[in-house]
Motif scaffolding. Sequence first.
Motif, PDB file in Angstrom:
ATOM      1  N   MET A   1     -64.879   0.028  -4.373  1.00 45.10           N
ATOM      2  CA  MET A   1     -63.442   0.225  -4.195  1.00 45.10           C
ATOM      3  C   MET A   1     -62.737  -1.126  -4.161  1.00 45.10           C
ATOM      4  SD  MET A   1     -60.880   2.218  -3.886  1.00 45.10           S
ATOM      5  CE  MET A   1     -61.859   3.723  -3.831  1.00 45.10           C
ATOM      6  N   HIS A   2     -61.664  -1.248  -4.912  1.00 44.78           N
ATOM      7  CA  HIS A   2     -60.883  -2.476  -4.958  1.00 44.78           C
ATOM      8  C   HIS A   2     -59.642  -2.322  -4.073  1.00 44.78           C
ATOM      9  CE1 HIS A   2     -63.194  -3.882  -8.453  1.00 44.78           C
ATOM     10  NE2 HIS A   2     -63.156  -2.625  -8.836  1.00 44.78           N
ATOM     11  N   ILE A 195     -59.944   1.330 -14.701  1.00 44.97           N
ATOM     12  CA  ILE A 195     -59.765   1.540 -13.268  1.00 44.97           C
ATOM     13  C   ILE A 195     -58.412   2.194 -13.015  1.00 44.97           C
ATOM     14  CG2 ILE A 195     -59.462   0.379 -11.039  1.00 44.97           C
ATOM     15  CD1 ILE A 195     -61.410  -1.752 -12.004  1.00 44.97           C
ATOM     16  N   VAL A 215     -58.394   8.591  -3.882  1.00 45.87           N
ATOM     17  CA  VAL A 215     -59.771   8.097  -3.925  1.00 45.87           C
ATOM     18  C   VAL A 215     -60.731   9.234  -4.253  1.00 45.87           C
ATOM     19  CG1 VAL A 215     -61.647   7.114  -2.538  1.00 45.87           C
ATOM     20  CG2 VAL A 215     -59.338   6.167  -2.373  1.00 45.87           C
ATOM     21  N   ARG A 220     -60.181   3.998  -8.135  1.00 45.36           N
ATOM     22  CA  ARG A 220     -61.079   2.931  -7.691  1.00 45.36           C
ATOM     23  C   ARG A 220     -60.330   1.696  -7.203  1.00 45.36           C
ATOM     24  NH1 ARG A 220     -65.028   1.279 -11.967  1.00 45.36           N
ATOM     25  NH2 ARG A 220     -63.660   2.184 -13.537  1.00 45.36           N
ATOM     26  N   GLN A 221     -59.004   1.778  -7.123  1.00 44.26           N
ATOM     27  CA  GLN A 221     -58.211   0.691  -6.553  1.00 44.26           C
ATOM     28  C   GLN A 221     -57.073   1.299  -5.737  1.00 44.26           C
ATOM     29  OE1 GLN A 221     -56.873  -3.107  -8.632  1.00 44.26           O
ATOM     30  NE2 GLN A 221     -54.926  -1.990  -8.610  1.00 44.26           N
ATOM     31  N   ARG A 254     -65.691   9.654  -4.331  1.00 45.51           N
ATOM     32  CA  ARG A 254     -64.973  10.061  -5.538  1.00 45.51           C
ATOM     33  C   ARG A 254     -65.794  11.085  -6.292  1.00 45.51           C
ATOM     34  NH1 ARG A 254     -66.397   7.129 -10.399  1.00 45.51           N
ATOM     35  NH2 ARG A 254     -64.275   7.332 -11.145  1.00 45.51           N
ATOM     36  N   ARG A 256     -66.985  12.526 -10.045  1.00 46.04           N
ATOM     37  CA  ARG A 256     -67.140  12.112 -11.437  1.00 46.04           C
ATOM     38  C   ARG A 256     -67.007  13.314 -12.356  1.00 46.04           C
ATOM     39  NH1 ARG A 256     -72.192   9.503 -11.393  1.00 46.04           N
ATOM     40  NH2 ARG A 256     -71.040   7.683 -10.639  1.00 46.04           N
ATOM     41  N   TYR A 269     -68.353   6.139  -4.303  1.00 49.99           N
ATOM     42  CA  TYR A 269     -67.410   5.201  -4.879  1.00 49.99           C
ATOM     43  C   TYR A 269     -67.911   3.796  -4.716  1.00 49.99           C
ATOM     44  CZ  TYR A 269     -65.744   4.578  -0.063  1.00 49.99           C
ATOM     45  OH  TYR A 269     -65.646   4.307   1.267  1.00 49.99           O
TER      46      TYR A 269
END
Length: 269
Positions: A1-2, A195, A215, A220-221, A254, A256, A269
Amino acid sequence: MHIFDTTLRDGEQSPGFSMNTEEKIRMAKQLAALTWTLSRLASRFPPGGDLEAVQAVAREVRTVPIAALARAKKHDIDAAIEALKPAAASRLHIFLATSDLHLQVKLNMTREQALEGIGSMIRYGPPGMSGEVEFSAEDAGRTDIEYLCEVCKTAVEAGATILNLPDTVGYAVPEEYAGMFRRVREYLGDDPNIILSAHCHDDLGLAVANSLAAVRAGVRQIECTINGIGERAGNASLEEIAVALAVRKESLARKRISSSTSSFQQAAY
């Protein structure tokens, strides 16, 4: 995670939090100590103003990427690229509104004109820099979902690798906001090189809830600020999100998209 901290841009729009260059450098160094991506430092670059502040931060802070925000206009993009030149790692962050309300009332643009502008301005940016490119669809939460998918496809084809879909006016609820990201992921094919990013405002008190729902939907951010400061009611609170991700990791995993079907599968994640 960003974690994409935007305290130095969104945060300073909160009354009483405007910062001069020296204060921005001090704040940036503290954020860098946490190893988070730094703020979108400016949306416009007046002479003697934010351009110089971004350059100063880029020179002083070398351990994390520095990002600069620009409207989808050549002048803004040129200034952002210039401001980012001293950075060890950089991100050009371009935005354009995509909701019909913003297009018609604020920008006086058609959907087709917006698509052309998004593609051409993203392609215009990268030759002058070596960093990554993020595109934000302003007011994404109130944008027609199928048109938003077209916007995202246009941005990716032009070279953007981060797509920010903000709840600009703090209007969304978690189920709606998560559903928007799921549909975009389905449309784009869940490309691992792209992302998706959430940016939420707290007008209904749901900025953190919406961010966490995003999320689970595959984002992912997360873009957020220290103490949730920001314009109007504020932004998503960085510390609340960080703690939630740490202590409820399994619940916030998360999902997929299967490559062969549109069903969702759990994924860390």
